[in-house]
Design an enzyme around this catalytic site. Structure first.
Site, mmCIF file in Angstrom:
data_model
loop_
_atom_site.group_PDB
_atom_site.id
_atom_site.type_symbol
_atom_site.label_atom_id
_atom_site.label_comp_id
_atom_site.label_asym_id
_atom_site.label_seq_id
_atom_site.Cartn_x
_atom_site.Cartn_y
_atom_site.Cartn_z
ATOM 1 N N TYR A 258 -13.904 -3.752 10.056
ATOM 2 C CA TYR A 258 -12.356 -3.014 9.603
ATOM 3 C C TYR A 258 -11.698 -2.503 11.378
ATOM 4 C CZ TYR A 258 -9.207 0.298 9.465
ATOM 5 O OH TYR A 258 -8.031 1.947 9.832
ATOM 6 N N GLY B 186 0.533 -1.105 -0.073
ATOM 7 C CA GLY B 186 0.303 -0.392 -0.281
ATOM 8 C C GLY B 186 0.747 1.481 0.058
ATOM 9 N N GLY C 172 1.439 5.084 3.450
ATOM 10 C CA GLY C 172 2.313 4.147 2.093
ATOM 11 C C GLY C 172 3.442 5.032 1.645
HETATM 12 N N1 LIG Z 1 -5.831 7.992 7.197
HETATM 13 C C1 LIG Z 1 -6.312 7.378 8.655
HETATM 14 O O1 LIG Z 1 -7.193 8.162 9.000
HETATM 15 C C2 LIG Z 1 -6.223 5.853 9.288
HETATM 16 C C3 LIG Z 1 -6.275 5.372 10.301
HETATM 17 C C4 LIG Z 1 -6.280 4.693 11.120
HETATM 18 C C5 LIG Z 1 -5.417 3.543 10.167
HETATM 19 N N2 LIG Z 1 -5.322 3.682 8.879
HETATM 20 C C6 LIG Z 1 -3.881 2.896 8.042
HETATM 21 O O2 LIG Z 1 -3.109 3.103 7.496
HETATM 22 C C7 LIG Z 1 -2.972 2.917 5.968
HETATM 23 C C8 LIG Z 1 -2.759 3.372 5.247
HETATM 24 O O3 LIG Z 1 -4.171 4.214 5.160
HETATM 25 P P1 LIG Z 1 -3.699 5.168 4.319
HETATM 26 O O4 LIG Z 1 -4.967 6.147 5.068
HETATM 27 O O5 LIG Z 1 -2.888 5.856 3.822
HETATM 28 O O6 LIG Z 1 -4.945 5.330 2.768
HETATM 29 P P2 LIG Z 1 -4.460 5.188 1.471
HETATM 30 O O7 LIG Z 1 -4.051 6.189 0.985
HETATM 31 O O8 LIG Z 1 -6.325 5.072 0.782
HETATM 32 O O9 LIG Z 1 -4.164 3.772 0.840
HETATM 33 C C9 LIG Z 1 -4.520 2.768 1.364
HETATM 34 C C10 LIG Z 1 -3.217 1.708 0.173
HETATM 35 O O10 LIG Z 1 -3.925 0.285 0.478
HETATM 36 C C11 LIG Z 1 -3.447 0.043 -0.875
HETATM 37 N N3 LIG Z 1 -3.988 -1.235 -0.857
HETATM 38 C C12 LIG Z 1 -6.060 -1.285 -0.494
HETATM 39 N N4 LIG Z 1 -5.931 -2.645 -1.335
HETATM 40 C C13 LIG Z 1 -5.055 -3.920 -1.356
HETATM 41 C C14 LIG Z 1 -5.090 -4.690 -1.812
HETATM 42 N N5 LIG Z 1 -5.730 -5.364 -1.917
HETATM 43 N N6 LIG Z 1 -3.959 -5.047 -2.117
HETATM 44 C C15 LIG Z 1 -2.579 -4.221 -2.281
HETATM 45 N N7 LIG Z 1 -2.735 -3.085 -1.941
HETATM 46 C C16 LIG Z 1 -4.048 -2.228 -1.648
HETATM 47 C C17 LIG Z 1 -4.258 0.778 -2.084
HETATM 48 O O11 LIG Z 1 -3.530 0.787 -2.717
HETATM 49 P P3 LIG Z 1 -4.544 -0.377 -4.184
HETATM 50 O O12 LIG Z 1 -5.332 1.021 -3.880
HETATM 51 O O13 LIG Z 1 -3.448 1.174 -5.111
HETATM 52 O O14 LIG Z 1 -4.784 -0.702 -3.955
HETATM 53 C C18 LIG Z 1 -3.304 2.196 -0.894
HETATM 54 O O15 LIG Z 1 -1.937 2.174 -1.645
HETATM 55 C C19 LIG Z 1 -4.159 1.943 7.039
HETATM 56 O O16 LIG Z 1 -3.651 0.170 7.347
HETATM 57 C C20 LIG Z 1 -4.932 1.836 7.588
HETATM 58 O O17 LIG Z 1 -5.850 0.420 7.954
HETATM 59 C C21 LIG Z 1 -5.466 5.130 8.492
#
Ligand SMILES: NC(=O)c1ccc[n+]([C@@H]2O[C@H](COP(=O)([O-])OP(=O)(O)OC[C@H]3O[C@@H](n4cnc5c(N)ncnc54)[C@H](OP(=O)(O)O)[C@@H]3O)[C@@H](O)[C@H]2O)c1
Length: 249
Positions: A150, A13, A19
């Protein structure tokens, strides 16, 4: 000497949000970096934005076959892995009574099964001194209405962090987690809500936060760098919370 000089790092990700910010910081810290995602356009844009010799590999985190193929690619490219940041996830919020078996399986397959097998399939590549970091969420320690699947997936990752930490520490591999609160990333636009409703929901979250704002992905990346490098050499099985105080409420 830079904190990740000469190290290799795989970020699942890594084409978006936390990421992507972490990929940038790891590169600036001297690492060779590989990122994954499913969206080829986002991978291409990330490669352009990173402006380095980044390895952008299309790989579905929910598929064990694709995880195995990914690790083979890493093996061919580098022969070893020093840092594994298991970060790919989907949120998929839904009221509890609307969750179907298929929705449950989709979220769990990416967030839990994908993380579990990413670590298992990477293990032969993880060099002594390697660091594994799982991205959890404060949703695993507070009630999170509409995020039942989730939050459960992230609670499972918290447990996995502790168990794997003890199983792998003898091999010289440290396992820890970073637990973000509300962070301004594209994930908030992927909830399937109308734009105005999504914005109002984000405003409500920001108002509720003790810090009165969302965190930035770069603020989580700094915690990931700490866990990835020698600065955290005596940290094993811990979860570093980066949430502006949200989980204290
Ligand atoms: N932002 C927040 O408020 C928050 C809070 C708590 C935890 N988190 C955690 O932080 C992490 C990163 O999230 P983010 O906020 O940066 O969101 P994001 O910008 O939506 O990034 C999510 C990443 O996961 C990848 N992904 C999703 N499904 C996938 C799959 N089946 N195979 C491969 N890659 C996949 C997406 O790439 P593709 O779409 O290209 O597949 C994207 O690169 C996650 O684990 C999320 O649960 C975020």
């Amino acid at each position: 000497m830079q904190k990740l000089q000469g190290k290799t790092a795989l970020i699942t990700g890594g084409n978006s949000g936390i990421g992507l910010a972490t990929a940038k910081l790891f590169l600036e810290s001297g690492a060779r970096v590989a990122i994954t995602g499913r969206d080829q356009q986002a991978l291409d844009e990330a490669t352009k934005a990173l402006g380095h010799d980044v390895l952008a590999l299309r790989s579905d985190a929910a598929s064990v076959t694709e995880i195995e193929a990914l690790m083979s690619q890493i093996n061919r490219a580098w022969g070893r892995l020093d840092v594994l940041f298991v970060n790919a996830a989907i949120a998929g919020p839904l009221p509890f009574e609307m969750v179907t078996e298929s929705h449950f399986d989709t979220v769990m397959s990416v967030n839990l099964k994908g993380a579990f097998f990413a670590v298992q399939k990477a293990l032969p590549l993880l060099a002594p001194g390697a660091s594994v970091i799982l991205t959890t969420s404060i949703a695993n320690q507070i009630g999170a209405p509409n995020f039942s699947v989730y939050a459960a997936s992230k609670a499972a990752l918290r447990s996995l962090t502790q168990t794997l930490a003890l199983e792998l520490v003898g091999k010289g591999v440290r396992v820890n987690a970073v637990s973000p609160g509300p962070i301004a990333t594209p994930i908030w636009g992927k909830f399937g809500l109308p734009a105005d409703v999504a914005l109002a929901a984000q405003q409500e979250v920001a108002n509720k936060s003790p810090s009165k704002r969302f965190g930035q992905p770069e603020e989580v990346a700094k915690a990931a760098l700490f866990l990835a490098c020698e600065d955290s050499s005596y940290m094993v099985g811990q979860e570093v919370v980066v949430d502006g105080g949200m989980s204290l409420l």
